[in-house]
Scaffold this motif. Structure first.
Motif, short mmCIF file in Angstrom:
data_model
loop_
_atom_site.label_atom_id
_atom_site.label_comp_id
_atom_site.label_asym_id
_atom_site.label_seq_id
_atom_site.Cartn_x
_atom_site.Cartn_y
_atom_site.Cartn_z
N HIS A 115 -6.81 0.49 4.89
CA HIS A 115 -8.12 0.04 4.43
C HIS A 115 -7.95 -1.14 3.48
CE1 HIS A 115 -10.46 4.02 5.34
NE2 HIS A 115 -10.15 3.34 6.42
N PRO A 116 -8.90 -2.08 3.49
CA PRO A 116 -8.70 -3.33 2.72
C PRO A 116 -8.68 -3.16 1.21
CG PRO A 116 -10.90 -3.24 3.71
CD PRO A 116 -10.12 -2.12 4.32
N ASP A 117 -9.04 -1.98 0.70
CA ASP A 117 -8.86 -1.75 -0.74
C ASP A 117 -7.52 -1.08 -1.04
OD1 ASP A 117 -9.83 0.57 0.49
OD2 ASP A 117 -10.90 1.26 -1.29
N HIS A 118 -6.64 -1.04 -0.01
CA HIS A 118 -5.28 -0.51 -0.18
C HIS A 118 -4.21 -1.47 0.34
CE1 HIS A 118 -6.42 3.70 -1.32
NE2 HIS A 118 -7.56 3.25 -0.83
N TRP A 119 -4.62 -2.47 1.08
CA TRP A 119 -3.68 -3.43 1.68
C TRP A 119 -4.49 -4.67 2.02
CZ3 TRP A 119 1.21 -4.63 2.24
CH2 TRP A 119 1.64 -5.41 3.30
N ASP A 120 -4.18 -5.81 1.40
CA ASP A 120 -5.02 -6.98 1.61
C ASP A 120 -4.22 -8.19 2.07
OD1 ASP A 120 -3.78 -7.81 -0.78
OD2 ASP A 120 -5.64 -8.52 -1.69
N GLU A 121 -4.95 -9.27 2.31
CA GLU A 121 -4.33 -10.48 2.85
C GLU A 121 -3.34 -11.10 1.88
OE1 GLU A 121 -4.66 -11.60 5.95
OE2 GLU A 121 -5.91 -9.83 6.31
N VAL A 122 -3.59 -10.99 0.60
CA VAL A 122 -2.66 -11.56 -0.38
C VAL A 122 -1.35 -10.77 -0.38
CG1 VAL A 122 -2.30 -12.16 -2.79
CG2 VAL A 122 -4.56 -12.45 -1.76
N ALA A 123 -1.43 -9.45 -0.25
CA ALA A 123 -0.21 -8.65 -0.14
C ALA A 123 0.59 -9.07 1.08
CB ALA A 123 -0.56 -7.17 -0.06
N LYS A 124 -0.08 -9.29 2.19
CA LYS A 124 0.61 -9.74 3.41
C LYS A 124 1.32 -11.06 3.17
CE LYS A 124 -2.85 -7.76 6.56
NZ LYS A 124 -3.86 -8.08 7.60
N ALA A 125 0.69 -11.94 2.43
CA ALA A 125 1.23 -13.29 2.24
C ALA A 125 2.32 -13.34 1.17
CB ALA A 125 0.11 -14.25 1.87
N LYS A 126 2.19 -12.55 0.12
CA LYS A 126 3.05 -12.71 -1.04
C LYS A 126 4.27 -11.78 -1.05
CE LYS A 126 0.61 -15.89 -3.09
NZ LYS A 126 1.14 -17.27 -3.26
N LEU A 127 4.19 -10.63 -0.41
CA LEU A 127 5.33 -9.71 -0.41
C LEU A 127 6.47 -10.26 0.44
CD1 LEU A 127 3.49 -6.28 -0.12
CD2 LEU A 127 4.87 -7.05 -2.06
N ASN A 128 7.69 -10.01 0.01
CA ASN A 128 8.88 -10.39 0.76
C ASN A 128 8.85 -9.70 2.12
OD1 ASN A 128 11.49 -10.63 1.80
ND2 ASN A 128 12.45 -10.53 -0.20
N LYS A 129 8.93 -10.45 3.19
CA LYS A 129 8.81 -9.88 4.54
C LYS A 129 9.98 -8.98 4.89
CE LYS A 129 4.91 -11.74 5.97
NZ LYS A 129 4.45 -12.45 4.77
N ALA A 130 11.07 -9.05 4.12
CA ALA A 130 12.22 -8.19 4.39
C ALA A 130 12.17 -6.88 3.61
CB ALA A 130 13.51 -8.93 4.08
N GLN A 143 0.87 -2.58 12.99
CA GLN A 143 0.10 -3.64 12.34
C GLN A 143 0.91 -4.32 11.25
OE1 GLN A 143 -4.14 -3.10 11.56
NE2 GLN A 143 -4.03 -1.09 12.54
N LEU A 144 1.72 -3.57 10.53
CA LEU A 144 2.56 -4.16 9.50
C LEU A 144 3.62 -5.06 10.11
CD1 LEU A 144 2.93 -1.02 7.21
CD2 LEU A 144 1.65 -3.11 6.67
N ARG A 145 4.19 -4.64 11.22
CA ARG A 145 5.16 -5.50 11.91
C ARG A 145 4.49 -6.77 12.42
NH1 ARG A 145 6.81 -0.30 14.18
NH2 ARG A 145 8.68 0.41 13.04
N SER A 146 3.25 -6.63 12.91
CA SER A 146 2.52 -7.81 13.39
C SER A 146 2.24 -8.81 12.27
CB SER A 146 1.20 -7.38 14.04
OG SER A 146 1.44 -6.60 15.19
N ALA A 147 2.20 -8.32 11.05
CA ALA A 147 2.00 -9.20 9.89
C ALA A 147 3.29 -9.87 9.45
CB ALA A 147 1.40 -8.41 8.73
N GLY A 148 4.40 -9.59 10.15
CA GLY A 148 5.65 -10.30 9.87
C GLY A 148 6.68 -9.52 9.10
N PHE A 149 6.42 -8.24 8.80
CA PHE A 149 7.39 -7.46 8.04
C PHE A 149 8.44 -6.88 8.99
CE2 PHE A 149 3.70 -7.81 5.40
CZ PHE A 149 4.25 -8.09 4.16
N SER A 150 9.70 -7.06 8.60
CA SER A 150 10.80 -6.76 9.52
C SER A 150 11.42 -5.38 9.33
CB SER A 150 11.91 -7.82 9.36
OG SER A 150 12.41 -7.83 8.03
N ASP A 151 11.14 -4.73 8.21
CA ASP A 151 11.77 -3.43 7.93
C ASP A 151 10.67 -2.39 7.66
OD1 ASP A 151 13.40 -1.31 7.29
OD2 ASP A 151 14.32 -2.24 5.52
#
Length: 302
Positions: A115-130, A143-151
């Motif tokens: 839900h967007p009050d638990h995971w937002d676009e800034v978190a997707k952009a700013k967190l280390n993808k590894a 969905q998390l993998r689709s956002a570019g997170f590898s682990d």
């Protein structure tokens, strides 16, 4: 939900909306071990929990730094949730209380649901993808993998991460009537338990009301510390979809010696229960000494 006959008087709709305007107060200081600091860092040997904002938590446990449900946008970045209480207000209602760099300097991330009050676009952009990210199920993991997170890892009933045991727990994001009305929106949610030989057992219940899943988690894991999402988030025409005072009292009765920590308050438009009002309920019902209500940016030693 707990039976109204032996719980705080249920709030009618007029009273619930009145709560939305309650004055926001900082948490009271208690005699139990508690520390407040602008910096999150803690010695590896200690365990601590920082209430960042809304459901976003920083938990230092077993020498591991966990970030939970990161929503990292600036104040007023997003429109209010349509069809919910106070939807004219923009989210988040308040700014981040700590520097972004310190919030995201962690070893792993736990996302209880998307839900967007638990995971937002800034978190997707700013967190280390590894960074290792724990998801509640395969759908969220995809969905998390689709956002570019590898682990991306699944949080199971018994997961190990650097010597910390993680246990996924279930929940119910509203009453049966709520789920029937909004099955796609209120769908699967989760919580988790953290265990380590050096620390007290910590249970983060997530977005849920009091129900059999929460009761089962308490009976199974016997947590010493329980984090509850207590903002009483309200969709117009439905029952609250996360905990309010009645639910918190039910948790206290199920775990009378556990320390309860209130989270998910005063930061998104549809959360109508204030810190001040929850504290008043706890005083009236005699469990104030077992409840901590941290301000945003406040760190508790657990």
């Amino acid at each position: 939900m707990a039976d109204a006959s032996d719980s705080p008087r249920a709030l009618d709709r007029r009273q619930a909306m009145t709560l939305a305007g309650a004055t926001i107060l900082g948490s009271a200081l208690f005699a139990a071990p508690l520390s407040i600091g602008a910096a999150i860092a803690r010695p590896a040997a200690s365990a601590s929990l920082t209430q960042v904002r809304n459901a976003t938590l920083r938990i230092d446990f077993g020498g591991v730094r966990f970030l939970v449900d990161p929503v990292l946008a600036d104040k007023d970045a997003y429109p209010g949730f349509e069809g919910t209480a106070n939807s004219q207000r923009r989210n988040p209602l308040v700014p981040l209380p700590l520097p972004l760099a310190s919030i995201i300097d962690v070893d792993a991330v736990i996302v209880t649901h998307l839900h967007p009050d638990h995971w937002d676009e800034v978190a997707k952009a700013k967190l280390n993808k590894a960074l290792p990210i724990f998801a509640q199920n395969a759908g969220d993991a995809g969905q998390l993998r689709s956002a570019g997170f590898s682990d991306v890892r699944l949080l199971t009933e018994d997961t190990d991460f650097r010597g910390v045991r993680l246990h996924r727990t279930g929940g119910q994001h509203g009453t049966d009537a709520d789920l029937k009305a909004l099955p796609q929106i209120l769908g699967p949610v989760s919580g988790f338990v953290l265990r380590h030989p050096a620390h007290k057992t910590l249970y983060v219940a997530g977005d849920t009301i009091w129900n059999r899943e929460v009761e089962r988690a308490i009976a199974t894991h016997a947590p010493d510390v329980i984090v509850l999402n207590t903002g009483m988030a309200t969709v117009i025409g439905l029952d609250p979809i996360i905990m309010g005072p009645t639910d918190v009292l039910a948790v206290h009765r199920a775990a009378p010696h556990a320390m309860l920590i209130a989270s998910h308050m005063e930061a998104v438009n549809h959360c109508i229960l204030s810190r001040a009002d929850l504290r008043a309920f706890s005083k009236r019902d005699g469990y104030e000494q077992y409840l901590r209500i941290p301000a945003d940016g406040e760190t508790l030693t657990i």
